[in-house]
Design an enzyme around this catalytic site. Structure first.
Site, PDB file in Angstrom:
ATOM      1  N   HIS A 107       0.865  -1.184   0.000  1.00  0.00           N
ATOM      2  CA  HIS A 107       0.000   0.000   0.000  1.00  0.00           C
ATOM      3  C   HIS A 107       0.899   1.231   0.000  1.00  0.00           C
ATOM      4  CE1 HIS A 107      -3.434   2.395   2.211  1.00  0.00           C
ATOM      5  NE2 HIS A 107      -2.878   3.099   1.217  1.00  0.00           N
ATOM      6  N   HIS A 150       1.526   4.780  -2.640  1.00  0.00           N
ATOM      7  CA  HIS A 150       1.101   5.539  -3.831  1.00  0.00           C
ATOM      8  C   HIS A 150       2.320   6.200  -4.465  1.00  0.00           C
ATOM      9  CE1 HIS A 150      -3.211   5.376  -2.543  1.00  0.00           C
ATOM     10  NE2 HIS A 150      -2.617   5.239  -1.373  1.00  0.00           N
ATOM     11  N   HIS A 158      -9.422   1.273  -0.931  1.00  0.00           N
ATOM     12  CA  HIS A 158      -9.317   1.945   0.364  1.00  0.00           C
ATOM     13  C   HIS A 158     -10.701   1.947   1.011  1.00  0.00           C
ATOM     14  CE1 HIS A 158      -5.515   3.201  -1.185  1.00  0.00           C
ATOM     15  NE2 HIS A 158      -5.293   4.160  -0.301  1.00  0.00           N
ATOM     16  N   GLU A 187     -11.172   4.397   6.423  1.00  0.00           N
ATOM     17  CA  GLU A 187     -10.037   5.193   6.906  1.00  0.00           C
ATOM     18  C   GLU A 187     -10.435   5.907   8.201  1.00  0.00           C
ATOM     19  OE1 GLU A 187      -7.259   7.298   4.518  1.00  0.00           O
ATOM     20  OE2 GLU A 187      -8.185   6.594   2.680  1.00  0.00           O
ATOM     21  N   ASP A 202       2.045   3.845   2.643  1.00  0.00           N
ATOM     22  CA  ASP A 202       1.008   4.717   2.071  1.00  0.00           C
ATOM     23  C   ASP A 202       1.628   5.832   1.213  1.00  0.00           C
ATOM     24  OD1 ASP A 202      -1.533   5.504   1.506  1.00  0.00           O
ATOM     25  OD2 ASP A 202      -2.145   5.921   3.556  1.00  0.00           O
ATOM     26  N   ASP A 203       2.122   6.890   1.832  1.00  0.00           N
ATOM     27  CA  ASP A 203       2.719   8.023   1.095  1.00  0.00           C
ATOM     28  C   ASP A 203       3.980   8.424   1.849  1.00  0.00           C
ATOM     29  OD1 ASP A 203       0.347   8.829  -0.874  1.00  0.00           O
ATOM     30  OD2 ASP A 203      -0.501   8.324   1.082  1.00  0.00           O
TER      31      ASP A 203
END
Ligand code: HPA
Ligand code: ZN
Length: 368
Positions: free
Chosen positions: A16, A18, A195, A198, A280-281
């Site tokens: 996961h 991006h 997703h 969240e 994630d990021d």
């Protein structure tokens, strides 16, 4: 070997992450300059300071706007994989990108996909790390745009593209709106994730039933995030029974919510849900895959034994075929055994040096 070094050196997958969120501030600023994109600031220390989740989404979409040429895409993929391999022993990643975010500035799908693939291959050559790609639906653009995106992915099939995902603000695009887009993807043999739940959305905005809709209506074999599921014990039990993997983010976009995230991860693990630690990021959230493991394992008070089991079991959540999955598993087991043979230094957790012989091979993450 001390606890933090052990966690950094542990071989890892990231499922996961991006690509638009992997750019170091310096890379984003340089690409923006090359491509005449105006940024709100060119101070690398301020670029990734977010007010809230929506502010973060705005910046991650802006990051995508800075990536235009095939060489830009290749660079982003290369830096993502090579950086993570070097700093946190990443061995394999499945990486999201939103084709529609790039099409806004006129980039066609083959340019982005072939650029990314070029970067993945270069990272594999230089660092032995493997990457696969997941085109991701921006749910805020609605079901029709999503279906068009999936059709384009199918029209330009590449071996490296193994599935589809969906991101963006959850209450602006609940899962059931996207059944047709996901049906098209499944019919073409693509794996599916989305997703859901969240913890930066309220229970009304991202209810536990969203996870079930992703599984039952969209055919998702895993879920990205999933924290709000904890509000429904019956659904938690179902996901636990069915070993649905949750690719959780170790870090979040605003530091005021960081403890909530770690509390949720703790509760997911207590509930025997299968979690896969992901970034994630990464630079946007101030982490990398090594740091993500170090933070989560420390917060959850995991022994090195349990951390190694988690890294191994995460391989079960990948979309690799059986042969490649077994190969990766035995590569991880060999590396972990070698790490175990190094003498432990005194740290608060040095009593828990991993015994690779005790690592089971078939257990889903989080069930030991
Ligand atoms: N959630 C929603 N959208 C996103 C995310 C995320 O974690 N990362 C990048 N786009
Ligand atoms: Zn995400």
């Amino acid at each position: 070997m001390n606890y933090d070094t052990f966690l950094r050196d542990l071989p890892k997958v990231d499922l996961h992450c991006h690509l638009a969120g992997t750019m170091r501030p310096a890379t984003m600023i340089e690409l923006a300059q090359n491509n005449d994109v105006q940024l709100p600031t060119t101070d690398p220390d301020l670029l990734y300071a977010f007010d809230d989740f929506y502010d973060f989404l705005r910046v991650v979409r802006l990051a995508a706007e800075c990536v235009i040429t095939r060489a830009d895409f290749a660079r982003v993929a290369y830096e993502a994989l090579s950086g993570a391999a070097t700093s946190g022993n990443l061995r394999y990643a499945e990486l999201f990108f939103n084709p529609t975010d790039y099409q806004r500035q006129g980039v066609d799908y083959p340019t982005m996909i072939d650029g990314y693939i070029e970067g993945l291959r270069a990272a594999e050559t230089d660092h032995g790390v493997h990457g696969r790609l997941i085109p991701s639906i921006n749910r805020e653009l609605g079901p029709q745009v999503a279906e068009g995106m999936v059709r384009e992915v199918i029209a330009h099939r590449r071996d490296e593209v193994i599935g589809i995902g969906m991101d963006g603000s959850e209450h602006h695009g609940p899962p059931e709106q996207f059944t047709q887009a996901y049906r098209l993807a499944r019919q073409a043999g693509l794996h599916c994730t989305a997703h859901a739940c969240e913890d930066n959305q309220t229970l009304d905005q991202a209810p536990p039933s969203n996870v079930i809709d992703c599984v039952d209506k969209l055919g998702c074999s895993r879920i990205d995030h999933g924290y709000n599921l904890l509000a429904d014990a019956r659904l938690v039990q179902r996901c636990q029974r069915e070993h649905i993997p949750f690719t959780v983010g170790s870090h979040t976009c605003v530091s005021s919510r960081q403890q909530t995230r770690w509390d949720n991860l703790h509760r997911m693990r207590q509930a025997n849900l299968s979690i896969v630690i992901c970034t994630d990021d990464p630079p946007m959230f101030g982490t990398d895959i090594g740091q993500s493991y170090a933070s989560v394992c420390t917060q959850l008070n995991l022994t090195t034994d349990a951390a190694a089991q988690l890294a191994l079991d995460s391989i079960d959540a990948t979309w690799l075929d059986d042969t490649d999955r077994h190969r990766l598993r035995s590569e991880f087991a060999t590396t972990i055994a070698a790490m175990q043979n190094q003498p432990a230094q005194s740290t608060e957790r040095s009593d828990a040096v991993v015994d690779a012989n005790r690592l089971s091979t078939g257990q889903p993450a989080g069930t030991q």
